[in-house]
Scaffold this active site. Structure first.
Site, PDB file in Angstrom:
ATOM      1  N   THR A 171      30.680  27.990  40.980  1.00 42.29           N
ATOM      2  CA  THR A 171      32.038  28.336  41.409  1.00 42.29           C
ATOM      3  C   THR A 171      32.052  28.569  42.920  1.00 42.29           C
ATOM      4  O   THR A 171      31.052  29.008  43.496  1.00 42.29           O
ATOM      5  CB  THR A 171      32.538  29.577  40.627  1.00 42.29           C
ATOM      6  OG1 THR A 171      33.904  29.798  40.930  1.00 42.29           O
ATOM      7  CG2 THR A 171      31.748  30.830  40.952  1.00 42.29           C
ATOM      8  N   THR A 172      33.175  28.251  43.516  1.00 43.22           N
ATOM      9  CA  THR A 172      33.310  28.383  44.969  1.00 43.22           C
ATOM     10  C   THR A 172      33.164  29.840  45.392  1.00 43.22           C
ATOM     11  O   THR A 172      33.664  30.738  44.706  1.00 43.22           O
ATOM     12  CB  THR A 172      34.701  27.850  45.390  1.00 43.22           C
ATOM     13  OG1 THR A 172      34.777  26.497  44.957  1.00 43.22           O
ATOM     14  CG2 THR A 172      34.901  27.917  46.891  1.00 43.22           C
ATOM     15  N   SER A 181      38.369  53.896  33.207  1.00 48.20           N
ATOM     16  CA  SER A 181      39.600  53.905  33.996  1.00 48.20           C
ATOM     17  C   SER A 181      40.842  54.309  33.223  1.00 48.20           C
ATOM     18  O   SER A 181      41.840  54.656  33.821  1.00 48.20           O
ATOM     19  CB  SER A 181      39.826  52.522  34.602  1.00 48.20           C
ATOM     20  OG  SER A 181      40.170  51.612  33.588  1.00 48.20           O
ATOM     21  N   THR A 185      33.390  46.629  42.508  1.00 47.26           N
ATOM     22  CA  THR A 185      34.454  45.709  42.927  1.00 47.26           C
ATOM     23  C   THR A 185      34.812  45.956  44.385  1.00 47.26           C
ATOM     24  O   THR A 185      34.622  47.059  44.903  1.00 47.26           O
ATOM     25  CB  THR A 185      35.719  45.889  42.062  1.00 47.26           C
ATOM     26  OG1 THR A 185      36.663  44.874  42.409  1.00 47.26           O
ATOM     27  CG2 THR A 185      36.382  47.250  42.272  1.00 47.26           C
ATOM     28  N   ARG A 237      53.920  41.649  27.619  1.00 44.41           N
ATOM     29  CA  ARG A 237      53.774  42.102  29.007  1.00 44.41           C
ATOM     30  C   ARG A 237      54.690  41.313  29.921  1.00 44.41           C
ATOM     31  O   ARG A 237      54.737  40.085  29.821  1.00 44.41           O
ATOM     32  CB  ARG A 237      52.331  41.933  29.485  1.00 44.41           C
ATOM     33  CG  ARG A 237      51.343  42.803  28.733  1.00 44.41           C
ATOM     34  CD  ARG A 237      49.921  42.395  29.090  1.00 44.41           C
ATOM     35  NE  ARG A 237      48.985  42.869  28.092  1.00 44.41           N
ATOM     36  CZ  ARG A 237      47.981  43.708  28.342  1.00 44.41           C
ATOM     37  NH1 ARG A 237      47.780  44.154  29.546  1.00 44.41           N
ATOM     38  NH2 ARG A 237      47.171  44.093  27.381  1.00 44.41           N
ATOM     39  N   LYS A 271      39.472  47.249  44.524  1.00 41.89           N
ATOM     40  CA  LYS A 271      40.205  48.480  44.215  1.00 41.89           C
ATOM     41  C   LYS A 271      40.141  49.407  45.440  1.00 41.89           C
ATOM     42  O   LYS A 271      40.906  49.225  46.370  1.00 41.89           O
ATOM     43  CB  LYS A 271      39.689  49.080  42.915  1.00 41.89           C
ATOM     44  CG  LYS A 271      39.916  48.095  41.727  1.00 41.89           C
ATOM     45  CD  LYS A 271      39.568  48.670  40.392  1.00 41.89           C
ATOM     46  CE  LYS A 271      39.490  47.610  39.301  1.00 41.89           C
ATOM     47  NZ  LYS A 271      40.751  47.010  38.895  1.00 41.89           N
TER      48      LYS A 271
END
Ligand code: PLP
Length: 407
Positions: free
Chosen positions: A277-278, A189, A245, A21, A248
């Site tokens: 996690t922040t 998707s 999400t 990639r 998107k």
């Protein structure tokens, strides 16, 4: 061990299989999406049109989103400064969670830094909450769900993609008293096909299972308020956990689950991927909230999006190109070979200024390598014409098969 030789071998293998990639460096231009500038490795620049973005509705440049973000930066600064538990919960986070709970008709919502993390953290935590939980997972579920299910140490069963009969068979073979959860997506998707939501909910009722749906490729775009396919099909109340999400259709960043107050409270309290996690920057939360709020009202934008997809599919089909059409907004054109797919993608970019990333194994099965177009309301008729003509020319140039339109 010769670590460098080992790394080189791993990378060489990808080159040989045509799966290596490369990033295309693009500079998006606010107010001009889907136009952007391609910064080539030699330092030169070329104008391009992005045809493979997941900013499906162009909300990444919407004035309501941008002004909310500007205001929040000015008011609250850059980062959140902490985890949700330790100084990282702001009014912006709370407001966004309320907006999302309302969107899905649930009591609560819980923010994560991405939908990937939301899937992984939630699915890997559920067996801690329900000892003995068996998760039934669609074979084509996203990597984040697979990872969450794999890591959780609980029992898992993989059912053939969208195959409700197979799912039933697997569920019937298990202990009726075992806690169960079915994990699946509303829009897959890569093919753009829909999950059988109602049939899965029926099975869940029959076997006393929870339902977990990933609506990442549907939120903002389906349903009268953008609540996803489950909202469109009036099934929201039958889904226990909805994953979405903000990166998107909402054009910003972040992920979430929406569920009962008790479910969100338990995940919030037990999921390491949430706790350690922040939290999202306040400006990101503010922009996402503005986007969700806007799309609750802008049905016209959703309709234009679907129309664009229909036009592109009709035109490509009319030229005999092998597209997959399940009636969603995603337009995959099957090339069927990783090297050809890469060549086509390179030629589209070099000769026509059309950017569409090749999609290869392991994202899709071998032999189904493809170009995946994501037409949006900000792609105009000129861009569409240019794309269709380019595909027509390249398909002939590469002597690729077309469907027999006279048949
Ligand atoms: C089905 C599905 N779920 C989850 C995700 C992860 O979403 P995010 O980009 O917010 O991490 C993706 C990303 O492409 C996806 O396709």
């Amino acid at each position: 061990m010769d670590y460098n030789a080992q790394l080189e071998q791993a990378i060489d293998q990808l080159h040989e299989e045509g799966r290596y990639r490369t990033f295309i460096d693009i500079e998006r231009q606010r107010g001009h999406f889907p136009h952007a500038t391609w910064r080539k490795p030699d330092g030169s620049e070329t104008p391009i049109t992005v045809w493979c973005g997941n900013d499906y509705l162009g909300m990444g440049q919407h004035p309501a989103v941008l002004s909310a973000m500007h205001e929040a930066v000015d008011a609250a600064g850059a980062g959140s400064g902490g985890t949700r538990n330790i100084s990282g919960t702001t009014v912006f986070h709370k407001r966004l969670e309320a907006e999302l709970a309302d969107l899905h008709g649930k009591e609560s919502a819980l923010l994560f830094t991405s939908a990937y993390i939301a899937n992984d953290a939630t699915l890997s935590t559920l067996p801690k909450l329900f000892p003995g939980l068996i998760i039934y997972s669609d074979a084509l579920n996203h990597a984040s769900m697979i990872e969450g299910v794999r890591r959780n140490g609980g029992a898992k069963r993989i059912f053939r993609h969208n195959d409700v009969a197979h799912l039933r068979e697997l569920m019937a073979a298990d202990d009726p008293a075992a806690p169960k959860l079915i994990a699946f997506e509303s829009v897959y998707s890569m093919d753009g096909d829909f999950g059988p939501i109602e049939a899965i909910c029926d099975l869940a009722d029959e076997f006393g299972a929870l339902t977990y749906i990933d609506e990442v490729h549907a939120v903002g775009m389906y349903g009268p308020r953008g609540g996803g396919v489950a909202e469109r099909d009036r099934l929201l109340h039958r889904l226990d956990i909805i994953n979405g999400t903000l990166a998107k259709a909402y054009g910003v960043m972040g992920g979430y689950i929406a569920a009962s107050g008790r479910m969100c409270d338990a995940i919030r309290s037990y999921a390491p991927g949430f706790i350690f996690t922040t939290s999202l920057p306040p400006a990101v939360a503010a922009g996402a909230a503005a986007s969700v709020a806007h799309l609750k009202r802008d049905q016209a934008l959703r309709e234009r999006h679907q129309t664009q997809a229909k036009i592109l599919k009709t035109r490509l089909k009319g030229m005999g190109l092998p597209i997959i059409d399940h009636g969603s907004h995603i337009v995959p054109v099957i090339v069927g070979d990783p090297v050809h797919t890469k060549v086509l993608s390179d030629m589209l970019l070099d000769r026509y200024g059309i950017y569409v990333q090749p999609i290869n194994y392991p994202t899709v099965p071998r032999g189904t390598e493809r170009l995946r177009f994501t037409p949006s309301p900000v792609h105009g008729p000129k861009e569409l014409d240019h794309l269709v003509h380019a595909m027509d020319e390249l398909w002939s140039h590469c002597a690729l098969n077309r469907a027999d339109l006279s048949a």
